[in-house]
Design a protein around this motif. Sequence first.
Motif, PDB file in Angstrom:
ATOM      1  N   ALA A 124     -19.466   1.225  -4.732  1.00 49.91           N
ATOM      2  CA  ALA A 124     -20.038   2.419  -4.117  1.00 49.91           C
ATOM      3  C   ALA A 124     -20.624   1.971  -2.791  1.00 49.91           C
ATOM      4  O   ALA A 124     -21.229   0.915  -2.697  1.00 49.91           O
ATOM      5  CB  ALA A 124     -21.128   3.021  -4.995  1.00 49.91           C
ATOM      6  N   LYS A 125     -20.390   2.772  -1.756  1.00 51.38           N
ATOM      7  CA  LYS A 125     -20.975   2.419  -0.469  1.00 51.38           C
ATOM      8  C   LYS A 125     -21.263   3.665   0.336  1.00 51.38           C
ATOM      9  O   LYS A 125     -20.653   4.713   0.147  1.00 51.38           O
ATOM     10  CB  LYS A 125     -20.085   1.461   0.307  1.00 51.38           C
ATOM     11  N   CYS A 126     -22.189   3.520   1.231  1.00 51.47           N
ATOM     12  CA  CYS A 126     -22.594   4.585   2.137  1.00 51.47           C
ATOM     13  C   CYS A 126     -21.485   4.751   3.180  1.00 51.47           C
ATOM     14  O   CYS A 126     -21.054   3.783   3.785  1.00 51.47           O
ATOM     15  CB  CYS A 126     -23.912   4.188   2.780  1.00 51.47           C
ATOM     16  N   LEU A 127     -21.027   5.991   3.373  1.00 50.81           N
ATOM     17  CA  LEU A 127     -19.986   6.236   4.374  1.00 50.81           C
ATOM     18  C   LEU A 127     -20.576   6.561   5.733  1.00 50.81           C
ATOM     19  O   LEU A 127     -20.151   6.057   6.747  1.00 50.81           O
ATOM     20  CB  LEU A 127     -19.113   7.416   3.949  1.00 50.81           C
ATOM     21  N   TRP A 142     -23.209  10.912   2.759  1.00 48.08           N
ATOM     22  CA  TRP A 142     -21.953  10.727   2.040  1.00 48.08           C
ATOM     23  C   TRP A 142     -21.890   9.347   1.418  1.00 48.08           C
ATOM     24  O   TRP A 142     -22.291   8.370   2.031  1.00 48.08           O
ATOM     25  CB  TRP A 142     -20.769  10.863   3.002  1.00 48.08           C
ATOM     26  N   LEU A 143     -21.353   9.291   0.205  1.00 51.06           N
ATOM     27  CA  LEU A 143     -21.077   8.033  -0.481  1.00 51.06           C
ATOM     28  C   LEU A 143     -19.602   7.969  -0.807  1.00 51.06           C
ATOM     29  O   LEU A 143     -18.980   8.995  -1.113  1.00 51.06           O
ATOM     30  CB  LEU A 143     -21.825   7.958  -1.818  1.00 51.06           C
ATOM     31  N   LEU A 144     -19.046   6.781  -0.762  1.00 56.48           N
ATOM     32  CA  LEU A 144     -17.688   6.550  -1.236  1.00 56.48           C
ATOM     33  C   LEU A 144     -17.808   5.835  -2.572  1.00 56.48           C
ATOM     34  O   LEU A 144     -18.335   4.725  -2.648  1.00 56.48           O
ATOM     35  CB  LEU A 144     -16.898   5.690  -0.249  1.00 56.48           C
ATOM     36  N   ASP A 186     -15.476   4.697  -5.681  1.00 58.45           N
ATOM     37  CA  ASP A 186     -14.059   4.496  -5.981  1.00 58.45           C
ATOM     38  C   ASP A 186     -13.260   5.135  -4.852  1.00 58.45           C
ATOM     39  O   ASP A 186     -13.420   4.759  -3.717  1.00 58.45           O
ATOM     40  CB  ASP A 186     -13.694   5.039  -7.364  1.00 58.45           C
ATOM     41  N   GLU A 187     -12.480   6.129  -5.133  1.00 55.88           N
ATOM     42  CA  GLU A 187     -11.685   6.791  -4.092  1.00 55.88           C
ATOM     43  C   GLU A 187     -12.270   8.151  -3.715  1.00 55.88           C
ATOM     44  O   GLU A 187     -11.649   8.895  -2.967  1.00 55.88           O
ATOM     45  CB  GLU A 187     -10.247   6.974  -4.585  1.00 55.88           C
ATOM     46  N   ARG A 188     -13.453   8.474  -4.231  1.00 63.84           N
ATOM     47  CA  ARG A 188     -14.039   9.797  -4.012  1.00 63.84           C
ATOM     48  C   ARG A 188     -15.136   9.753  -2.967  1.00 63.84           C
ATOM     49  O   ARG A 188     -15.994   8.870  -2.996  1.00 63.84           O
ATOM     50  CB  ARG A 188     -14.639  10.346  -5.305  1.00 63.84           C
ATOM     51  N   GLU A 189     -15.127  10.735  -2.083  1.00 63.52           N
ATOM     52  CA  GLU A 189     -16.210  10.924  -1.124  1.00 63.52           C
ATOM     53  C   GLU A 189     -17.153  11.964  -1.711  1.00 63.52           C
ATOM     54  O   GLU A 189     -16.742  13.079  -2.020  1.00 63.52           O
ATOM     55  CB  GLU A 189     -15.665  11.398   0.222  1.00 63.52           C
ATOM     56  N   CYS A 228     -28.160   3.096   2.209  1.00 63.97           N
ATOM     57  CA  CYS A 228     -26.919   2.314   2.179  1.00 63.97           C
ATOM     58  C   CYS A 228     -27.031   1.062   1.310  1.00 63.97           C
ATOM     59  O   CYS A 228     -26.045   0.372   1.097  1.00 63.97           O
ATOM     60  CB  CYS A 228     -26.484   1.962   3.595  1.00 63.97           C
TER      61      CYS A 228
END
Length: 79
Positions: free
Chosen positions: A4-7, A16-18, A20-23, A43
């Motif tokens: 999980a990471k901060c977009l 927004w967080l990413l 897996d493959e989801r925003e 973040c």
Amino acid sequence: MPSAKCLVPAGPHGFWLLVDERELFLPFTEFPWFREASVAAICGVERPRAEHLHWPALDVDLTLESILHPDRYPLVAKN
């Protein structure tokens, strides 16, 4: 390990967080713990388990279920 990471750094309405493959968008109206947090704290998200997100600098723990369906988890303050 799941990621999980901060977009995008926090804006006036949320961030927004990413995952897996989801925003995923976390609006401050639904997740007020992040409203006054620094970008570094937001973040600094960790993902100790697949369904668990943790922000150590903020002492906040959320499940993906509560992010995807905040209406099922109303905020309740206890005095």
